[in-house]
Write a protein that holds these residues in place. Structure first.
Motif, PDB file in Angstrom:
ATOM      1  N   UNK A   1       0.603  -1.389   0.073  1.00 47.18           N
ATOM      2  CA  UNK A   1      -0.001   0.199   0.132  1.00 47.18           C
ATOM      3  C   UNK A   1       0.891   1.161   0.034  1.00 47.18           C
ATOM      4  N   UNK A   2       2.153   1.211  -0.284  1.00 48.98           N
ATOM      5  CA  UNK A   2       2.972   2.075  -0.186  1.00 48.98           C
ATOM      6  C   UNK A   2       2.482   3.694  -1.190  1.00 48.98           C
ATOM      7  N   UNK A   3       1.999   3.116  -2.136  1.00 51.72           N
ATOM      8  CA  UNK A   3       1.395   4.442  -3.212  1.00 51.72           C
ATOM      9  C   UNK A   3       0.092   4.839  -2.648  1.00 51.72           C
ATOM     10  N   UNK A   4      -0.442   4.191  -1.501  1.00 49.69           N
ATOM     11  CA  UNK A   4      -1.861   4.675  -1.022  1.00 49.69           C
ATOM     12  C   UNK A   4      -1.651   5.059   0.317  1.00 49.69           C
ATOM     13  N   UNK A   5      -0.843   6.068   0.953  1.00 46.80           N
ATOM     14  CA  UNK A   5      -0.441   6.205   2.180  1.00 46.80           C
ATOM     15  C   UNK A   5      -1.598   6.141   3.164  1.00 46.80           C
ATOM     16  N   UNK A   6      -2.714   6.911   2.874  1.00 49.64           N
ATOM     17  CA  UNK A   6      -3.919   6.794   3.846  1.00 49.64           C
ATOM     18  C   UNK A   6      -4.538   5.361   4.274  1.00 49.64           C
ATOM     19  N   UNK A   7      -4.498   4.546   3.153  1.00 49.79           N
ATOM     20  CA  UNK A   7      -4.883   3.139   3.362  1.00 49.79           C
ATOM     21  C   UNK A   7      -3.647   2.465   4.346  1.00 49.79           C
ATOM     22  N   UNK A   8      -2.438   2.923   4.014  1.00 46.76           N
ATOM     23  CA  UNK A   8      -1.352   2.106   4.953  1.00 46.76           C
ATOM     24  C   UNK A   8      -1.559   2.532   6.284  1.00 46.76           C
ATOM     25  N   UNK A   9      -1.679   3.944   6.460  1.00 43.40           N
ATOM     26  CA  UNK A   9      -1.755   4.329   7.851  1.00 43.40           C
ATOM     27  C   UNK A   9      -3.152   3.652   8.492  1.00 43.40           C
ATOM     28  N   UNK A  10      -4.206   3.717   7.953  1.00 45.81           N
ATOM     29  CA  UNK A  10      -5.507   2.933   8.662  1.00 45.81           C
ATOM     30  C   UNK A  10      -5.127   1.541   8.548  1.00 45.81           C
ATOM     31  N   UNK A  11      -4.339   0.932   7.987  1.00 43.62           N
ATOM     32  CA  UNK A  11      -4.304  -0.484   7.907  1.00 43.62           C
ATOM     33  C   UNK A  11      -3.452  -0.822   9.362  1.00 43.62           C
ATOM     34  N   UNK A  12      -2.365   0.072   9.349  1.00 46.28           N
ATOM     35  CA  UNK A  12      -1.396   0.109  10.750  1.00 46.28           C
ATOM     36  C   UNK A  12      -2.229   0.213  12.146  1.00 46.28           C
ATOM     37  N   UNK A  13      -3.365   1.235  11.875  1.00 47.80           N
ATOM     38  CA  UNK A  13      -4.132   1.458  13.155  1.00 47.80           C
ATOM     39  C   UNK A  13      -5.188   0.505  13.443  1.00 47.80           C
ATOM     40  N   UNK A  14      -5.582  -0.250  12.262  1.00 48.05           N
ATOM     41  CA  UNK A  14      -6.374  -1.483  12.509  1.00 48.05           C
ATOM     42  C   UNK A  14      -5.307  -2.537  13.188  1.00 48.05           C
ATOM     43  N   UNK A  15      -4.044  -2.708  12.987  1.00 47.75           N
ATOM     44  CA  UNK A  15      -3.418  -3.702  13.404  1.00 47.75           C
ATOM     45  C   UNK A  15      -3.309  -3.533  15.057  1.00 47.75           C
ATOM     46  N   UNK A  16      -2.998  -2.159  15.284  1.00 51.35           N
ATOM     47  CA  UNK A  16      -2.949  -1.819  16.833  1.00 51.35           C
ATOM     48  C   UNK A  16      -4.273  -2.356  17.423  1.00 51.35           C
ATOM     49  N   UNK A  17      -5.332  -2.223  16.904  1.00 48.01           N
ATOM     50  CA  UNK A  17      -6.604  -2.263  17.525  1.00 48.01           C
ATOM     51  C   UNK A  17      -7.009  -3.965  17.751  1.00 48.01           C
ATOM     52  N   UNK A  18      -6.194  -4.621  16.997  1.00 53.99           N
ATOM     53  CA  UNK A  18      -6.347  -6.115  17.164  1.00 53.99           C
ATOM     54  C   UNK A  18      -5.767  -6.513  18.926  1.00 53.99           C
ATOM     55  N   UNK A  19      -4.997  -5.672  19.323  1.00 49.25           N
ATOM     56  CA  UNK A  19      -4.544  -5.748  20.803  1.00 49.25           C
ATOM     57  C   UNK A  19      -5.706  -5.810  21.573  1.00 49.25           C
ATOM     58  N   UNK A  20      -6.835  -5.192  21.485  1.00 47.66           N
ATOM     59  CA  UNK A  20      -7.825  -4.927  22.315  1.00 47.66           C
ATOM     60  C   UNK A  20      -8.720  -6.561  22.831  1.00 47.66           C
ATOM     61  N   UNK A  21      -8.816  -7.324  22.025  1.00 51.78           N
ATOM     62  CA  UNK A  21      -8.910  -8.503  22.428  1.00 51.78           C
ATOM     63  C   UNK A  21      -8.275  -9.100  23.467  1.00 51.78           C
ATOM     64  N   UNK A  22      -6.927  -8.979  23.010  1.00 55.06           N
ATOM     65  CA  UNK A  22      -5.937  -9.576  24.071  1.00 55.06           C
ATOM     66  C   UNK A  22      -6.074  -9.026  25.494  1.00 55.06           C
ATOM     67  N   UNK A  23      -6.232  -8.051  25.509  1.00 55.95           N
ATOM     68  CA  UNK A  23      -6.365  -7.256  26.859  1.00 55.95           C
ATOM     69  C   UNK A  23      -7.629  -7.551  27.575  1.00 55.95           C
ATOM     70  N   UNK A  24      -8.705  -7.708  26.772  1.00 51.43           N
ATOM     71  CA  UNK A  24      -9.928  -8.198  27.498  1.00 51.43           C
ATOM     72  C   UNK A  24     -10.249  -9.561  27.940  1.00 51.43           C
ATOM     73  N   UNK A  25      -9.709 -10.750  27.261  1.00 49.37           N
ATOM     74  CA  UNK A  25      -9.678 -12.011  27.477  1.00 49.37           C
ATOM     75  C   UNK A  25      -9.530 -12.189  28.920  1.00 49.37           C
ATOM     76  N   UNK A  26     -10.533 -13.314  29.342  1.00 48.10           N
ATOM     77  CA  UNK A  26     -10.065 -13.928  30.509  1.00 48.10           C
ATOM     78  C   UNK A  26      -8.830 -14.682  30.538  1.00 48.10           C
ATOM     79  N   UNK A  27      -8.053 -14.718  31.716  1.00 47.87           N
ATOM     80  CA  UNK A  27      -6.859 -15.375  31.529  1.00 47.87           C
ATOM     81  C   UNK A  27      -5.541 -14.508  31.627  1.00 47.87           C
ATOM     82  N   UNK A  28      -5.552 -13.459  30.878  1.00 48.70           N
ATOM     83  CA  UNK A  28      -4.347 -12.578  30.950  1.00 48.70           C
ATOM     84  C   UNK A  28      -4.636 -11.487  32.090  1.00 48.70           C
TER      85      UNK A  28
END
Length: 393
Positions: free
Chosen positions: A359-386
């Motif tokens: 996505x290097x030629x589509x910077x907005x999409x690349x930044x949004x992809x990285x934002x989505x990757x960070x949000x993948x951490x939310x379920x890991x913080x909320x799961x029972x056991x951790x």
């Protein structure tokens, strides 16, 4: 229930090995990124292609992937022996590059540094566990982690100052620094660590990985460190369409790493005393994702600098937090747990960088992809056991 416990809180602490480790880890990372600031000039100097110079850095993550887990097991079995080996290889790697003004000695020196890297990085929690009281370990791990990132800063600064036209001086300075750091650590390791040598031999690798808490910690490192690696790799290309020059982007990356070094050296111990690790990691996910969305909407030098500093503080500080929690959970297998954390972070960084490249030629999409990757951490913080990143033993 955690894995076998390590050093008791009542053990006598010694900061000498921890500080010596921070200096050595900085030297090793300095060797890794030596040629990154002046790839084209280095290729011209040695009469090789830019791709050949790229291999001088790329060999480090490639060797790390192969040796990460075996090196972690060796660190758990005999910390002074194998960390001392990493120190010796780092010093020899820095000196071997001075053997001749030719590409082959440089490649051989980089290879020795690359073999040393897993022995060095995987000891980031083991040194504090072996030489510090339990209450001091968060501070020790933070200082050790800061040393790792400080080495990156040192490489960028020295490379920018001496790389073009003063290569012999640069390599001499780095060789001397590596030698001094290697000797200093070997001297500091003359005192044996607390705890039983080889205690981790009773902890199979599968037992470490079978622990859901350890797996979720590695997942958190994947999202945070993956985004950090992708940004350091592609930030200039993503901001180029709005007129951000290569030099300006270099300063943004340097600001991000410097802010992270300053933060990860002081913030994790403060969080540990109050048991606010979960709050900080949650803040990292939400604020970091918001910053990347802002960059997608309003790219530029000003927003780039603000977001880079914030992300450096948040994402780099998360790493010593997760490493310290992994060490507490893994106990005598702390080196193995560190290896899994580092391996996951590096693998995620490679994947994230490849996805952004598409996505290097589509910077907005690349930044949004990285934002989505960070949000993948939310379920890991909320799961029972951790346990919301609470300390577990």
């Amino acid at each position: 229930m955690g894995l076998p416990a390590g050093t008791p809180d009542g053990a006598t602490g010694s900061w000498g090995p921890v500080l010596a480790y921070a200096a050595l880890s900085a030297s090793n990372q300095m060797l890794w990124l030596t040629y990154t600031p002046f790839t084209t000039d280095a290729a011209r100097h040695y009469g090789v292609s830019s791709g050949a110079i790229g291999w001088l850095a790329e060999i480090f993550p490639l060797v790390y992937v192969v040796l990460a887990v075996p090196a972690g097991r060796l660190i758990d079995r005999n910390l002074p022996l194998w960390l001392g080996t990493g120190a010796a290889l780092t010093a020899l790697g820095g000196l071997l590059r001075l053997a001749g003004d030719d590409y082959l000695p440089v490649l051989a020196g980089q290879l020795l540094g690359a073999v040393a890297q897993p022995l060095v990085l995987n000891a980031v929690t083991a040194v504090s566990a072996g030489y510090l009281r339990e209450g001091d370990r968060p501070t020790g791990i933070a200082a050790s982690s800061a040393g790792i990132f400080a080495g990156m800063v040192l490489a960028l600064v020295l490379g920018a100052a001496l790389g073009s036209g003063h290569l012999a001086i640069l390599l001499t300075v780095q060789g001397v620094l590596s030698l001094v750091a290697g000797i200093g650590l070997c001297l500091a390791l003359r005192r044996p660590p607390n705890g039983s040598a080889g205690a981790a031999s009773a902890v199979p690798l599968r037992a470490v990985w079978a622990d859901a808490y350890i797996r979720r910690l590695t997942g958190l490192v994947c999202v945070g460190f993956g985004v950090f690696v992708a940004l350091t790799t592609w930030l200039q290309a993503l901001l180029e369409p709005v007129g951000v020059s290569e030099n300006a982007a270099g300063y943004l990356i340097l600001a991000m790493v410097v802010a992270g070094v300053a933060s990860c050296s002081v913030v994790p111990p403060l969080l540990a005393r109050r048991q606010w690790e979960a709050r900080f990691v949650l803040t990292s996910v939400l604020v970091g994702a918001s910053g990347l969305v802002l960059l997608a909407a309003l790219p530029g030098v000003g927003t780039g600098l603000a977001v880079a500093i914030v992300l450096g503080i948040l994402l780099l500080t998360d790493l010593p937090i997760v490493l310290e929690l992994a060490e507490r959970r893994a106990g005598a297998a702390g080196g193995t747990a560190s290896a899994l954390v580092w391996l996951a972070g590096n693998a995620a960084g490679l994947v994230a960088a490849l996805l952004v490249q598409v996505l290097v030629h589509r910077p907005a999409a690349a930044f949004l992809l990285l934002a989505g990757m960070l949000l993948l951490g939310l379920p890991l913080l909320r799961r029972p056991g951790i346990g919301g990143l609470r300390r577990v033993s």
